[in-house]
Design a protein around this motif. Structure first.
Motif, PDB file in Angstrom:
ATOM      1  N   CYS A  11       0.851  -1.192   0.000  1.00  0.00           N
ATOM      2  CA  CYS A  11       0.000   0.000   0.000  1.00  0.00           C
ATOM      3  C   CYS A  11       0.885   1.240   0.000  1.00  0.00           C
ATOM      4  CB  CYS A  11      -0.914  -0.016   1.218  1.00  0.00           C
ATOM      5  SG  CYS A  11      -0.024   0.188   2.776  1.00  0.00           S
ATOM      6  N   ALA A  12       0.255   2.411  -0.058  1.00  0.00           N
ATOM      7  CA  ALA A  12       1.017   3.661  -0.143  1.00  0.00           C
ATOM      8  C   ALA A  12       1.878   3.907   1.093  1.00  0.00           C
ATOM      9  CB  ALA A  12       0.066   4.838  -0.366  1.00  0.00           C
ATOM     10  N   CYS A  13       1.381   3.574   2.273  1.00  0.00           N
ATOM     11  CA  CYS A  13       2.146   3.866   3.496  1.00  0.00           C
ATOM     12  C   CYS A  13       3.056   2.720   3.900  1.00  0.00           C
ATOM     13  CB  CYS A  13       1.205   4.252   4.637  1.00  0.00           C
ATOM     14  SG  CYS A  13       0.341   2.868   5.430  1.00  0.00           S
ATOM     15  N   GLY A  14       2.909   1.566   3.270  1.00  0.00           N
ATOM     16  CA  GLY A  14       3.788   0.432   3.538  1.00  0.00           C
ATOM     17  C   GLY A  14       3.375  -0.440   4.708  1.00  0.00           C
ATOM     18  N   ARG A  15       2.249  -0.138   5.343  1.00  0.00           N
ATOM     19  CA  ARG A  15       1.838  -0.952   6.494  1.00  0.00           C
ATOM     20  C   ARG A  15       1.211  -2.273   6.072  1.00  0.00           C
ATOM     21  NH1 ARG A  15       1.339   4.324   8.310  1.00  0.00           N
ATOM     22  NH2 ARG A  15       2.129   4.726  10.402  1.00  0.00           N
ATOM     23  N   CYS A  75      -5.878  -0.851   2.953  1.00  0.00           N
ATOM     24  CA  CYS A  75      -5.113  -0.444   4.132  1.00  0.00           C
ATOM     25  C   CYS A  75      -5.934   0.558   4.916  1.00  0.00           C
ATOM     26  CB  CYS A  75      -3.780   0.177   3.733  1.00  0.00           C
ATOM     27  SG  CYS A  75      -2.886   0.864   5.157  1.00  0.00           S
ATOM     28  N   LYS A  77      -5.015   2.444   7.215  1.00  0.00           N
ATOM     29  CA  LYS A  77      -4.261   3.653   7.570  1.00  0.00           C
ATOM     30  C   LYS A  77      -4.224   4.638   6.393  1.00  0.00           C
ATOM     31  CE  LYS A  77      -1.723   5.773  10.629  1.00  0.00           C
ATOM     32  NZ  LYS A  77      -2.185   6.046  11.994  1.00  0.00           N
ATOM     33  N   CYS A  78      -3.818   4.164   5.220  1.00  0.00           N
ATOM     34  CA  CYS A  78      -3.651   5.090   4.090  1.00  0.00           C
ATOM     35  C   CYS A  78      -4.772   4.987   3.061  1.00  0.00           C
ATOM     36  CB  CYS A  78      -2.294   4.883   3.418  1.00  0.00           C
ATOM     37  SG  CYS A  78      -2.134   3.337   2.501  1.00  0.00           S
TER      38      CYS A  78
HETATM   39 ZN   LIG Z   1      -1.189   1.853   4.044  1.00  0.00          ZN
END
Ligand SMILES: [Zn+2]
Length: 132
Positions: A11-15, A75, A77-78
């Motif tokens: 994902c964009a934030c890497g989580r 995700c 988060k992001c």
């Molecule tokens: Zn993310």
């Protein structure tokens, strides 16, 4: 069929990150209303057979029951859209924009075209259909 054995992505934030094993489906653009509203436009995805997706970092992975028949992984988060999975788990679709290196996987057609947004035309000459 694409000549790719393995893909990784995130994902964009890497989580949320994942690895997947082939065979991979070629890319299809889905213009259905659900994909349109959730992505803000339309999505393009490859797909893998059951059990071939390994979510290597799943801490913020959430699933949204997008339709009675399928859920979408994203995700929390992001907000990145990552996966789409029918209830029967016949395959898992992976959003190609989340893939690190798609190799020779390319877009080969458009599905659910009848539900597409009225604000654009599909003009790439690829096959179009009104169903999956
Ligand atoms: Zn993310």
């Amino acid at each position: 069929m694409p000549n790719v054995d393995r893909l990784t992505g995130r994902c964009a934030c890497g989580r949320v990150s994942y690895a997947a094993e082939g065979p991979f489906r070629d890319g299809l653009a889905c213009h259905c209303e659900t994909c349109r509203r959730q992505s803000g436009h339309f999505i393009v995805a490859t797909a893998v057979e059951p059990g071939k997706l390994d979510v290597t970092e799943a801490g913020e992975l959430a699933w949204y029951q997008a339709t009675p028949e399928a859920r979408r992984g994203f995700c929390r988060k992001c907000g990145s859209l990552l996966f789409w999975e029918p209830k029967e788990r016949t395959h898992t679709a992976i959003m190609l924009g989340s893939v690190d290196d798609p190799g020779d996987i390319s877009l080969i057609g458009h599905i659910f075209v009848r539900e597409k947004g009225a604000y654009y035309e599909i003009a790439d000459g690829l096959p179009q259909r009104d169903t999956e």
